[in-house]
Write an enzyme that holds these catalytic residues in place. Structure first.
Site, mmCIF file in Angstrom:
data_model
loop_
_atom_site.group_PDB
_atom_site.id
_atom_site.type_symbol
_atom_site.label_atom_id
_atom_site.label_comp_id
_atom_site.label_asym_id
_atom_site.label_seq_id
_atom_site.Cartn_x
_atom_site.Cartn_y
_atom_site.Cartn_z
ATOM 1 N N GLY A 52 0.913 -1.145 -0.074
ATOM 2 C CA GLY A 52 0.046 0.060 -0.139
ATOM 3 C C GLY A 52 0.890 1.333 0.051
ATOM 4 O O GLY A 52 1.761 1.541 -0.691
ATOM 5 N N SER A 53 0.370 2.178 0.640
ATOM 6 C CA SER A 53 1.003 3.610 0.444
ATOM 7 C C SER A 53 2.475 3.627 1.135
ATOM 8 O O SER A 53 2.820 4.648 0.944
ATOM 9 C CB SER A 53 0.167 4.770 1.309
ATOM 10 O OG SER A 53 -1.038 4.879 0.520
ATOM 11 N N THR A 54 2.755 2.618 2.128
ATOM 12 C CA THR A 54 4.206 2.780 2.540
ATOM 13 C C THR A 54 5.041 2.701 1.451
ATOM 14 O O THR A 54 6.313 3.307 1.410
ATOM 15 C CB THR A 54 4.402 1.626 3.762
ATOM 16 O OG1 THR A 54 4.079 0.220 2.954
ATOM 17 C CG2 THR A 54 3.480 1.787 4.890
#
Length: 757
Positions: A347-349
């Site tokens: 995801g956004s990591t």
């Protein structure tokens, strides 16, 4: 007639040839027995004349980086017998009956073992201290001479049992099996080094295999202890990580558990690694500790099929009647190290990697402008942003702070598929890290090219899968100056003579420049430091934490299963630690990594930095929490006591009409925040006086403070996160609502802010 001389000579030659032939046959026969079958015959002779028992070598110890013993071997007894001795002088029936009661085995099984055609037989390995003592009593002629004689042929053998003093890091350490061999973790990876070399004790025996009553000799071949392994992990940091993950499993109702890693980004050394729920490493086959936290666990079976022939999950079993299949499936899941064995969409990591690549390739600069209407159309697909209303116009840095998907889709398009995969590979995401643990999984990514949609979704961390250890290694390269380090969990191998092998930090490759790394550290610090950014719940005053939130979809995207995560590092200007936490399938309303994973990482990092003695750095806009120690004012004049309290920047409340302080709350030595209240009593009070703690959940900071002050209680903000900003709400309190406490007790309250990523 006498034979002629020639006939005599002929006869002599014939006789010599015959003698020579006989001698040759004898020599050949002797050679055959001595050389060809010599070892076999010597072995048989030795077996007839001598009995042998094993001296089990003690496995080497496993230490943490500071020398704490995490795994060691303790001496125990194994119960053995010589069936020939029992047949000759003992009583198998008595032995079987009496032993069954003290070692927990069936009499028939014992009798089967002790009557085998053998001279050496193990009855039970690794007796407990109580079992050993009870057996010794049966063999003691001073207690019962008849029973002791019946036990002729029963002996003890020295053995070794693995023990884990701190009972931490089970997935790292692993455990050993029945034969003292490594089965999981470091115990398995370094089994050859840890094992050591067994010794033996050899005793003389009669031809029938029974032991000589009067030993003429005993031969001992000493065992050699295994090598010791020193790990990079720190037991204290491991404790911090495990404690916080355990809390998350319960509070966030994690259906598939949690994983966390703490690493030194400069060296690649793993300081802590944990998967929760886990197991008792001293009792690794017991599933109760794991079952207590497992939600709706189901064991897949092959004997139940649906109409289409596919295997179907077996329903959750009766907890009082678990099948062997269920238990085996539970153990396999319990022993699985999610940090290295589970792949997931980060995801956004992952936006950290996309952003670093874009800056390095000059696809963007810090002020490059973007516009987010709440979605982006890519090919035939409309891909949304977490903020469905859109972020509007924003710079690249603001796009990172807002975790804006359309910004990263534009950035990915600017990089292009070829360059994107070039960095994906450079950051080590196409290969295993080769960390010294078994069961590491490979990533799942685009081997045969990427479509336009693939590139768009990959730019914000979806459409491929990597492991937590791969991600933390890649992010460490972003923040440590640009070098990808090989993750390391072993520091050295040593024995009694010294260090045998040292594992030094290893630079695998440089992936970005020092300048790009510096820019990324500053951007990621603002993601946490600014109360309007998505990482605000990881904020801790003075720790200078940088990081990135992440919430990814899992499995069927329509089912709503999520993985919430956060990766953070500190101090941002000179990173000493990087921490990744992954929360798998939270069963609560708010599943965002920024809301539930970010504060967890903030608290872990604060604990670690305090433990390592890293001095806090307060920015210009920050000021240290002023903590004031309550002075001892008992027996003081009330007027002087009030002056002391006021000078300490605390509030004071006087109870009673006397002139001297006879008691006070809080008691001397308690630390208070500025403007907290100290109660001074000038008359003796009822010691049973208490105040009921109110329920502060979901309250704002101001409302929580007011509710406590109304009841004469002191207020303190605890935990990570920007609690002073509008929108913060209370999620935990140090004393449960409804409990009774003395007046002026300090009640700590933890706050969160709703966020998305």
């Amino acid at each position: 007639m006498k034979p002629s001389l020639s006939e005599i000579r002929k006869r002599t030659v014939v006789m010599m040839l015959m003698v020579t032939a006989v001698l040759a046959v004898l020599v050949i026969r002797v050679a055959y027995w001595q050389i060809i079958r010599g070892d076999e015959l010597r072995s048989k002779a030795k077996a007839q004349q001598q009995g042998s028992s094993i001296i089990t070598a003690s496995r080497g110890n496993i230490y943490d980086r500071n020398g704490k013993v995490l795994a060691e071997s303790a001496s125990v007894n194994t119960l053995i017998c010589n069936p020939e001795d029992i047949k000759k002088s003992g009583d198998a029936s008595v032995i079987a009956t009496r032993l069954a009661d003290v070692i927990g085995m069936e009499p028939d099984r014992i009798k089967e073992l002790i009557t085998k055609e053998s001279r050496y037989q193990v009855i039970k390995k690794r007796l407990t201290a109580e079992e050993t003592e009870n057996v010794k009593r049966l063999m003691d002629s001073e207690i019962d001479q008849t029973i002791a004689k019946a036990f002729t042929g029963i002996y003890f053998e020295d053995d070794s049992k693995r023990f884990y003093p701190f009972n931490v890091a089970p997935h790292i350490l692993g455990f050993t099996g029945y034969d003292n061999n490594g089965i999981q973790g470091i115990e398995l990876t370094f089994d050859d080094e840890l094992m050591g070399i067994n010794g033996s004790v050899e005793t003389n025996q009669n031809a029938d295999g029974s032991t000589l009553k009067d030993q003429q000799a005993e031969y001992i071949n000493g065992a050699v202890k295994g090598d010791d392994i020193v790990l990079t992990i720190d037991e204290t940091i491991q404790h911090f990580l495990e404690k916080h993950l355990e809390e998350a499993v319960t509070e966030d109702k994690l259906k598939e558990g949690a994983a966390g890693i703490v690493m030194n980004p400069k060296t690649g050394e793993i300081l802590a690694m944990s998967t929760k729920p886990d197991f008792d490493v001293n009792n690794p086959y017991d599933i109760e500790q794991f079952r207590k936290y497992a939600i709706d666990f189901k064991a897949d079976t092959k004997n139940e099929e649906s109409e289409d022939g596919e295997a179907t999950p077996k329903p959750t079993e009766n907890p009082d009647e678990l099948s062997d299949e269920y238990i085996a499936a539970m153990r396999n899941k319990m022993w699985r190290n999610k940090a290295v064995s589970d792949t997931y969409e980060p995801g956004s990591t992952f936006k950290i990697i996309t952003a670093a690549a874009a800056l390095e390739e000059h696809v963007v600069d810090l002020d490059t402008g973007f516009y987010c209407p709440g979605f982006k159309v890519v090919a035939d697909r409309k891909i949304g942003c977490a903020n469905t209303n859109g972020h509007g116009a924003q710079t690249f840095v603001e796009g990172v702070r807002n975790s804006c998907n359309p910004v990263f889709m534009d950035v990915g398009q600017g990089l292009g598929a070829e360059k994107f995969m070039e960095y994906f590979t450079a950051f080590g995401l196409t290969k295993k890290t080769d960390i010294e643990l078994v069961g590491e999984s490979s990533s799942i990514y685009y081997h045969n090219g990427m479509s336009e949609v693939d590139l768009a979704t990959s730019s914000f961390g979806q459409g491929f899968q990597i492991t937590p250890i791969q991600l933390i290694t890649a992010v460490s390269a972003v923040v440590n100056g640009g070098e990808r380090m090989k993750p390391q969990i072993v520091k050295e191998i040593r024995n009694s003579t010294g260090v045998i092998k040292t594992y030094e930090p290893e630079v695998v490759a440089r992936v970005i420049s020092e300048e790009t790394s510096r820019k990324m550290r500053e951007i990621l610090e603002s993601v946490v430091a600014l109360p309007t950014s998505t990482g605000k719940n990881a904020y801790v005053k003075g720790c200078r934490i940088g990081g990135k939130t992440g919430t990814s979809e899992k499995g069927n995207r329509n089912e709503g299963n999520r993985i919430a995560s956060f990766i953070g590092f500190a101090p941002a200007n000179d990173p000493q630690v990087v921490c990744l936490v992954m929360l798998d399938e939270p069963q609560i309303d708010n599943k965002y990594g920024g809301t539930i994973a970010a504060p967890l990482v903030g608290e872990i990092i604060e604990d670690v930095l305090n433990y390592l003695g890293v001095e806090k750095q307060y920015t210009v806009d920050e000021e240290a929490d002023v903590r004031i120690e309550v002075p001892d004012l008992r027996s003081s004049d009330i007027s002087a006591a009030e002056d002391i309290i006021n000078d300490s920047n605390l509030n004071v409340r006087v109870v009673g009409d006397g002139e001297t302080v006879v008691d006070q709350l809080p008691k001397p030595g308690i630390m208070l925040n500025e403007k907290s209240t100290v109660i001074l009593y000038t008359e003796q009070q009822d010691e049973t006086e208490t105040v009921e703690v109110p329920d502060l959940r979901d309250m704002s900071v101001g409302s929580a403070r007011e509710a406590l002050e109304k009841r004469g209680l002191n207020f303190e903000v605890i935990g990570a996160g920007h609690s002073e900003m509008t929108g913060a709400y209370a999620v935990n309190q140090s004393v449960e609502a409804g409990e009774s406490v003395p007046p002026a007790t300090v009640i700590g309250v933890e706050f969160r802010q709703l966020t998305s990523d």
